[in-house]
Structure formats: structure tokens, C-alpha cells
Design an enzyme around this catalytic site. Structure first.
Site, PDB file in Angstrom:
ATOM      1  N   GLU A  57      -9.053   8.746   3.188  1.00 53.84           N
ATOM      2  CA  GLU A  57      -7.776   8.025   3.297  1.00 53.84           C
ATOM      3  C   GLU A  57      -6.644   9.026   3.522  1.00 53.84           C
ATOM      4  OE1 GLU A  57      -6.820   5.166   0.187  1.00 53.84           O
ATOM      5  OE2 GLU A  57      -8.943   4.749  -0.126  1.00 53.84           O
TER       6      GLU A  57
ATOM      7  N   GLY B 136      -0.214   6.522  -6.636  1.00 56.83           N
ATOM      8  CA  GLY B 136       0.504   7.034  -5.480  1.00 56.83           C
ATOM      9  C   GLY B 136      -0.056   8.302  -4.862  1.00 56.83           C
ATOM     10  N   SER B 137      -1.378   8.460  -4.858  1.00 56.84           N
ATOM     11  CA  SER B 137      -1.920   9.664  -4.205  1.00 56.84           C
ATOM     12  C   SER B 137      -1.719   9.599  -2.691  1.00 56.84           C
ATOM     13  CB  SER B 137      -3.396   9.887  -4.553  1.00 56.84           C
ATOM     14  OG  SER B 137      -4.221   8.957  -3.893  1.00 56.84           O
TER      15      SER B 137
ATOM     16  N   SER C 205      -9.956   2.010   6.726  1.00 60.01           N
ATOM     17  CA  SER C 205      -9.268   1.423   7.886  1.00 60.01           C
ATOM     18  C   SER C 205      -7.763   1.431   7.629  1.00 60.01           C
ATOM     19  CB  SER C 205      -9.695  -0.034   8.093  1.00 60.01           C
ATOM     20  OG  SER C 205     -11.096  -0.143   8.182  1.00 60.01           O
TER      21      SER C 205
ATOM     22  N   HIS D  58      -6.960   0.315   3.867  1.00 58.54           N
ATOM     23  CA  HIS D  58      -7.953  -0.458   3.106  1.00 58.54           C
ATOM     24  C   HIS D  58      -9.236   0.371   3.033  1.00 58.54           C
ATOM     25  CE1 HIS D  58      -9.742  -4.045   1.423  1.00 58.54           C
ATOM     26  NE2 HIS D  58     -10.811  -3.796   2.159  1.00 58.54           N
TER      27      HIS D  58
ATOM     28  N   LEU E 101       1.682 -10.381   0.294  1.00 56.19           N
ATOM     29  CA  LEU E 101       3.018 -10.636   0.833  1.00 56.19           C
ATOM     30  C   LEU E 101       3.039 -11.994   1.544  1.00 56.19           C
ATOM     31  CD1 LEU E 101       3.495  -7.015   2.137  1.00 56.19           C
ATOM     32  CD2 LEU E 101       4.853  -8.087   0.318  1.00 56.19           C
TER      33      LEU E 101
ATOM     34  N   MET F 161      -0.346  -3.695  -4.740  1.00 62.27           N
ATOM     35  CA  MET F 161      -1.300  -4.737  -5.146  1.00 62.27           C
ATOM     36  C   MET F 161      -0.658  -6.125  -5.210  1.00 62.27           C
ATOM     37  SD  MET F 161      -3.911  -2.911  -5.224  1.00 62.27           S
ATOM     38  CE  MET F 161      -5.154  -3.970  -5.946  1.00 62.27           C
ATOM     39  N   ARG F 162       0.116  -6.449  -4.199  1.00 64.97           N
ATOM     40  CA  ARG F 162       0.702  -7.788  -4.108  1.00 64.97           C
ATOM     41  C   ARG F 162       0.407  -8.358  -2.733  1.00 64.97           C
ATOM     42  NH1 ARG F 162       2.424 -10.839  -7.823  1.00 64.97           N
ATOM     43  NH2 ARG F 162       4.012 -11.771  -6.495  1.00 64.97           N
TER      44      ARG F 162
ATOM     45  N   ASP G 269      -5.971  -8.489   5.007  1.00 60.24           N
ATOM     46  CA  ASP G 269      -6.857  -7.433   5.527  1.00 60.24           C
ATOM     47  C   ASP G 269      -7.471  -7.789   6.878  1.00 60.24           C
ATOM     48  OD1 ASP G 269      -6.375  -5.920   3.212  1.00 60.24           O
ATOM     49  OD2 ASP G 269      -8.075  -6.797   2.156  1.00 60.24           O
TER      50      ASP G 269
ATOM     51  N   ASN H  16      -1.096  -1.008   6.474  1.00 59.46           N
ATOM     52  CA  ASN H  16      -1.806  -0.920   5.194  1.00 59.46           C
ATOM     53  C   ASN H  16      -3.038  -0.036   5.374  1.00 59.46           C
ATOM     54  OD1 ASN H  16      -2.542  -1.645   2.483  1.00 59.46           O
ATOM     55  ND2 ASN H  16      -4.029  -3.096   3.299  1.00 59.46           N
TER      56      ASN H  16
HETATM   57  C1  GRF Z   1      -6.442   3.374  -2.282  1.00 57.86           C
HETATM   58  O1  GRF Z   1      -7.802   3.454  -2.445  1.00 57.86           O
HETATM   59  C2  GRF Z   1      -6.103   2.371  -1.217  1.00 57.86           C
HETATM   60  O2  GRF Z   1      -7.037   2.299  -0.200  1.00 57.86           O
HETATM   61  C3  GRF Z   1      -6.113   1.094  -1.981  1.00 57.86           C
HETATM   62  O3  GRF Z   1      -5.518   1.423  -3.224  1.00 57.86           O
HETATM   63  C4  GRF Z   1      -5.757   2.805  -3.505  1.00 57.86           C
HETATM   64  C5  GRF Z   1      -4.417   3.427  -3.769  1.00 57.86           C
HETATM   65  O4  GRF Z   1      -4.519   4.710  -4.288  1.00 57.86           O
HETATM   66  N1  GRF Z   1      -5.447   0.054  -1.242  1.00 57.86           N
HETATM   67  P1  GRF Z   1      -3.206   5.600  -4.475  1.00 57.86           P
HETATM   68  O5  GRF Z   1      -2.249   4.818  -5.382  1.00 57.86           O
HETATM   69  O6  GRF Z   1      -2.619   5.873  -3.144  1.00 57.86           O
HETATM   70  O7  GRF Z   1      -3.692   6.840  -5.163  1.00 57.86           O
END
Ligand code: GRF
Length: 201
Positions: free
Chosen positions: A174, A16-17, A136, A109, A93, A90-91, A145, A107
């Protein structure tokens, strides 16, 4: 025109960063009201709780995709979410869920879409000896995606990069890009229209 702050729900599966960063970047345009994880004990849940944000765990195991998505949808509607943000969720939908939140579901990516959709992006980027990768933020559509891009930023790939070192550098970007893109959507400066991300002043 002062719009009311949009109610945002963030879906996570891990540390969850991005969630933390979106919490820190909240402004008048959006407020995070709920964090949902499909994984019990995901690090992001503690981050949300520390910020006083409600959390829900909806485990996916033993359920059909549709049953899981129905639970997700019910939790989001109960929280009166206006916007749903996927941040390391990581699912995949279901089409029905995605259509129900069309234009309000985004999302992030870690590639320059449409290049390198799917998983193990950094490994594949390095194996292909790319010199540029990136990030993105896109509207989510049923195809994985493949939704219209709201914002993109490039990251140089160094010859010495490992998947981990590239992932770290991409993650920093990101953290800059996701709040900017979310604020555009929350302020209604970008909309999904006829399958395109349409921007207005
Ligand atoms: C990120 O790299 C995001 O792009 C990918 O999963 C990672 C999630 O990292 N889809 P975090 O859990 O937000 O730290």
C-alpha cells in the site's frame, strides 16, 4: 507543463501509516494541506501535526450521514482541497458527497478489487485459501469499493499467513502504490471519464 501542486486533504480514522507515507512522498505534484479524522485521538492526527499539517476532527456520532458529510464537505472546501484521499477512513460516504467530489476522491483497499470488497478482507482471503491477494487504489463512486481502479499490485499469500501477517505485507505494498497513484491523479495523467479510469501520457 508545470501544473501547480494539487491541494490534497486526507481523511483518516486510525493510525495513519498511509497518511505518513503520503506526507513523506510529497513532490511538486501535490501538497497535503489538511488531515481530517472522524475519530478523536486517531494516531494519524499526531503524524499530520508533526509534519505541520492542519488537522480537523469531525465526530460522526449523533449525526445523520448527510449532516456529517455536509460538515466534511464544508471543511474540504474551506481548505480549497483539489483532491480528497481516503486512507483508512472507516465511514461510508453519502452518494451526494461522492458525486460532489467525483474524479477527485480516491481510496486504497487491501484486496485485488473487484475481489473482496468491504471489511475483514484478510480473514476472508485466508479462509478462502487464496494464494494471491493485493492492493487496489480506485476512484470512489457511490457503490462501495466499486470504483474504477487506478493502480493495483499483487501480494502472495503464504500458507502460514494469519490475517495480521498478511495485513503487514499488504500494507508495505500500500505504501508503495498509494503515492504513485496519487501522483498520477495530481499530475492529471489519469482521469475519471464515463465511469472509467482513463490514462494519458
Ligand atoms: C489500510 O490497510 C487500508 O488499506 C485500509 O485501512 C488501513 C489503514 O491503515 N483501508 P493506516 O491507518 O493507513 O495505517
Amino acid at each position: 507543463m508545470n501544473l501547480p501542486a494539487k491541494r490534497v486533504a486526507v481523511l483518516i480514522s486510525g493510525r495513519g501509516s498511509n497518511l505518513q507515507n503520503l506526507i513523506d512522498a510529497q513532490d511538486l505534484s501535490y501538497r497535503i494541506v489538511l488531515a481530517i479524522s472522524n475519530v478523536e485521538g486517531a494516531g494519524g492526527l499526531d503524524k499530520a501535526q508533526a509534519a505541520g499539517i492542519a488537522t480537523t476532527v469531525i465526530p460522526h456520532s449523533g449525526k445523520t450521514r448527510e449532516a456529517f458529510d455536509d460538515e466534511l464537505d464544508a471543511a474540504l472546501r474551506a481548505a480549497h482541497a483539489d483532491i480528497v484521499v481516503l486512507a483508512g477512513f472507516m465511514r461510508i460516504l453519502s452518494d451526494g458527497f461522492v458525486r460532489g467530489w467525483e474524479g477527485r476522491l480516491i481510496n486504497i483497499h487491501p484486496s485485488l478489487l473487484p475481489a473482496y470488497r468491504g471489511t475483514r478482507v484478510h480473514e476472508r482471503v485466508i479462509a478462502a485459501k487464496e494464494s494471491v491477494s493485493g492492493v487496489s487504489v480506485h476512484f470512489v463512486v457511490p457503490e462501495l469499493d466499486a470504483g474504477p481502479v487506478i493502480a493495483q499490485a499483487s501480494v502472495l499469500v503464504h500458507p502460514s499467513d494469519t490475517p495480521a501477517s498478511l495485513a503487514d505485507r499488504v500494507l508495505e505494498v500500500e505504501h508503495k502504490l498509494y503515492p504513485e497513484a496519487l501522483k498520477l491523479l495530481a499530475a492529471e495523467k489519469v482521469k475519471l471519464e464515463k465511469g472509467l479510469a482513463v490514462f494519458s501520457g
